[in-house]
Design a protein around this motif. Structure first.
Motif, PDB file in Angstrom:
ATOM      1  N   LEU A  53     -59.952   1.940 -32.576  1.00  0.00           N
ATOM      2  CA  LEU A  53     -59.841   3.104 -31.687  1.00  0.00           C
ATOM      3  C   LEU A  53     -60.391   4.340 -32.369  1.00  0.00           C
ATOM      4  O   LEU A  53     -61.142   5.123 -31.767  1.00  0.00           O
ATOM      5  CB  LEU A  53     -58.384   3.321 -31.282  1.00  0.00           C
ATOM      6  CG  LEU A  53     -58.100   4.615 -30.501  1.00  0.00           C
ATOM      7  CD1 LEU A  53     -58.826   4.607 -29.164  1.00  0.00           C
ATOM      8  CD2 LEU A  53     -56.597   4.809 -30.302  1.00  0.00           C
ATOM      9  N   MET A  54     -60.029   4.538 -33.648  1.00  0.00           N
ATOM     10  CA  MET A  54     -60.519   5.692 -34.392  1.00  0.00           C
ATOM     11  C   MET A  54     -62.044   5.633 -34.569  1.00  0.00           C
ATOM     12  O   MET A  54     -62.732   6.644 -34.479  1.00  0.00           O
ATOM     13  CB  MET A  54     -59.848   5.750 -35.764  1.00  0.00           C
ATOM     14  CG  MET A  54     -58.336   5.956 -35.739  1.00  0.00           C
ATOM     15  SD  MET A  54     -57.849   7.523 -34.954  1.00  0.00           S
ATOM     16  CE  MET A  54     -57.359   6.955 -33.326  1.00  0.00           C
ATOM     17  N   GLU A  55     -62.560   4.431 -34.803  1.00  0.00           N
ATOM     18  CA  GLU A  55     -64.006   4.277 -34.941  1.00  0.00           C
ATOM     19  C   GLU A  55     -64.709   4.641 -33.642  1.00  0.00           C
ATOM     20  O   GLU A  55     -65.741   5.334 -33.645  1.00  0.00           O
ATOM     21  CB  GLU A  55     -64.337   2.840 -35.341  1.00  0.00           C
ATOM     22  CG  GLU A  55     -63.936   2.497 -36.767  1.00  0.00           C
ATOM     23  CD  GLU A  55     -64.129   1.036 -37.106  1.00  0.00           C
ATOM     24  OE1 GLU A  55     -64.218   0.708 -38.301  1.00  0.00           O
ATOM     25  OE2 GLU A  55     -64.181   0.201 -36.178  1.00  0.00           O
ATOM     26  N   ALA A  56     -64.162   4.195 -32.514  1.00  0.00           N
ATOM     27  CA  ALA A  56     -64.760   4.514 -31.218  1.00  0.00           C
ATOM     28  C   ALA A  56     -64.707   6.015 -30.947  1.00  0.00           C
ATOM     29  O   ALA A  56     -65.699   6.623 -30.521  1.00  0.00           O
ATOM     30  CB  ALA A  56     -64.043   3.747 -30.114  1.00  0.00           C
ATOM     31  N   MET A  57     -63.546   6.624 -31.215  1.00  0.00           N
ATOM     32  CA  MET A  57     -63.418   8.064 -30.998  1.00  0.00           C
ATOM     33  C   MET A  57     -64.350   8.845 -31.911  1.00  0.00           C
ATOM     34  O   MET A  57     -64.891   9.891 -31.515  1.00  0.00           O
ATOM     35  CB  MET A  57     -61.971   8.489 -31.219  1.00  0.00           C
ATOM     36  CG  MET A  57     -61.018   8.049 -30.119  1.00  0.00           C
ATOM     37  SD  MET A  57     -59.268   8.418 -30.481  1.00  0.00           S
ATOM     38  CE  MET A  57     -59.310  10.210 -30.622  1.00  0.00           C
ATOM     39  N   SER A  58     -64.566   8.333 -33.125  1.00  0.00           N
ATOM     40  CA  SER A  58     -65.445   9.043 -34.061  1.00  0.00           C
ATOM     41  C   SER A  58     -66.892   9.051 -33.585  1.00  0.00           C
ATOM     42  O   SER A  58     -67.697   9.849 -34.070  1.00  0.00           O
ATOM     43  CB  SER A  58     -65.362   8.409 -35.452  1.00  0.00           C
ATOM     44  OG  SER A  58     -66.064   7.178 -35.513  1.00  0.00           O
ATOM     45  N   HIS A  59     -67.217   8.161 -32.638  1.00  0.00           N
ATOM     46  CA  HIS A  59     -68.554   8.160 -32.040  1.00  0.00           C
ATOM     47  C   HIS A  59     -68.587   8.911 -30.707  1.00  0.00           C
ATOM     48  O   HIS A  59     -69.546   8.798 -29.943  1.00  0.00           O
ATOM     49  CB  HIS A  59     -69.038   6.720 -31.851  1.00  0.00           C
ATOM     50  CG  HIS A  59     -69.464   6.069 -33.131  1.00  0.00           C
ATOM     51  ND1 HIS A  59     -68.568   5.509 -34.016  1.00  0.00           N
ATOM     52  CD2 HIS A  59     -70.694   5.918 -33.694  1.00  0.00           C
ATOM     53  CE1 HIS A  59     -69.229   5.030 -35.056  1.00  0.00           C
ATOM     54  NE2 HIS A  59     -70.498   5.264 -34.894  1.00  0.00           N
ATOM     55  N   ILE A 118     -61.695  15.305 -28.835  1.00  0.00           N
ATOM     56  CA  ILE A 118     -61.795  14.201 -29.789  1.00  0.00           C
ATOM     57  C   ILE A 118     -61.925  14.691 -31.226  1.00  0.00           C
ATOM     58  O   ILE A 118     -61.214  14.233 -32.125  1.00  0.00           O
ATOM     59  CB  ILE A 118     -62.978  13.274 -29.429  1.00  0.00           C
ATOM     60  CG1 ILE A 118     -62.673  12.538 -28.118  1.00  0.00           C
ATOM     61  CG2 ILE A 118     -63.224  12.266 -30.549  1.00  0.00           C
ATOM     62  CD1 ILE A 118     -63.832  11.713 -27.610  1.00  0.00           C
ATOM     63  N   ALA A 119     -62.842  15.608 -31.466  1.00  0.00           N
ATOM     64  CA  ALA A 119     -63.085  16.072 -32.836  1.00  0.00           C
ATOM     65  C   ALA A 119     -61.829  16.670 -33.453  1.00  0.00           C
ATOM     66  O   ALA A 119     -61.484  16.373 -34.604  1.00  0.00           O
ATOM     67  CB  ALA A 119     -64.219  17.090 -32.847  1.00  0.00           C
ATOM     68  N   ASN A 120     -61.120  17.499 -32.686  1.00  0.00           N
ATOM     69  CA  ASN A 120     -59.897  18.108 -33.205  1.00  0.00           C
ATOM     70  C   ASN A 120     -58.839  17.059 -33.518  1.00  0.00           C
ATOM     71  O   ASN A 120     -58.094  17.184 -34.501  1.00  0.00           O
ATOM     72  CB  ASN A 120     -59.341  19.114 -32.196  1.00  0.00           C
ATOM     73  CG  ASN A 120     -60.199  20.355 -32.098  1.00  0.00           C
ATOM     74  OD1 ASN A 120     -60.924  20.694 -33.030  1.00  0.00           O
ATOM     75  ND2 ASN A 120     -60.122  21.042 -30.969  1.00  0.00           N
ATOM     76  N   ARG A 121     -58.772  16.020 -32.691  1.00  0.00           N
ATOM     77  CA  ARG A 121     -57.769  14.988 -32.916  1.00  0.00           C
ATOM     78  C   ARG A 121     -58.079  14.175 -34.181  1.00  0.00           C
ATOM     79  O   ARG A 121     -57.180  13.856 -34.961  1.00  0.00           O
ATOM     80  CB  ARG A 121     -57.707  14.047 -31.709  1.00  0.00           C
ATOM     81  CG  ARG A 121     -56.487  13.105 -31.745  1.00  0.00           C
ATOM     82  CD  ARG A 121     -55.199  13.893 -31.719  1.00  0.00           C
ATOM     83  NE  ARG A 121     -54.026  13.024 -31.878  1.00  0.00           N
ATOM     84  CZ  ARG A 121     -52.789  13.468 -31.994  1.00  0.00           C
ATOM     85  NH1 ARG A 121     -52.549  14.763 -31.967  1.00  0.00           N
ATOM     86  NH2 ARG A 121     -51.780  12.632 -32.142  1.00  0.00           N
TER      87      ARG A 121
END
Length: 205
Positions: free
Chosen positions: A118-124, A175-178
């Protein structure tokens, strides 16, 4: 201290504008091993129920013993022409897959756990759709859209709520802030190190 689950995940997240989400179809993505407990059948059923399904495409990245059944269900539920199976993707192919998608869906997950993928997906820059009431919802914060656990109708509604590029762009901003919060500003890293130290001491006894 950095959350160990996020080691190697960049905090330099580029948010996407409404214009960048204005293409058609909006690309849904899911990834993992095809086994019943991962809920890919739930996702296929939900996808068949999305009112504005013509606004979306769905790609499943992975492989496993449940693949034959999933393909059969996609045909049975009338979505086989809109669903693509890529096979297993190594990390060097998974990240470009995320970068070329718009929404990441985790149809089922153990509520007490967070998720590296999930974190990898959000990081994109992907907006994520996840089950409510667990570690994923806490990890995603206001950057994710939740649905009722194991409810295809609720998942379909969550997906359909993102048919509007403006709403996707609004989620993208969060996303970035999270990701930065999860990296540096929460208590999880300290708790993780404390528990690791306690377990190490117990092992020595």
């Amino acid at each position: 201290l950095i959350n160990p689950d996020l080691a190697g995940i960049s905090t330099k997240i580029g948010t996407r504008s409404e214009t960048e989400f204005s293409h058609s179809p909006i690309r849904l993505a899911a990834a993992g091993r095809f086994i019943p407990t991962k809920g890919f059948d739930l996702l296929l059923k939900a996808f068949s129920l999305v009112p504005n399904r013509n606004r979306f495409s769905l790609t499943l990245a992975g492989e496993g013993p449940d693949e034959k059944r999933l393909r059969k269900l996609a045909k049975e539920w009338g979505v086989d022409q809109e669903v693509k199976f890529t096979g297993w993707l190594t990390h060097d192919k998974l990240f470009p897959f995320f970068a070329s998608s718009d929404i990441f869906v985790m149809p089922r997950w153990r509520p007490e756990l967070s998720s590296v993928v999930l974190m990898e997906a959000m990081s994109h820059g992907l907006v994520a759709v996840i089950p409510k009431g667990g570690g994923l919802e806490w990890a995603g914060g206001d950057a994710v859209v939740g649905f009722d656990f194991d409810s295809p109708e609720s998942l379909a509604k969550a997906i359909d709520s993102l048919a509007d590029p403006k709403k996707l762009a609004e989620r993208s901003v969060a996303i970035a802030n999270r990701i930065i919060f999860l990296h540096y500003k929460n208590w999880l890293p300290i708790t993780y190190l404390f528990m690791k130290m306690v377990l190490a001491r117990k092992t020595k006894k």
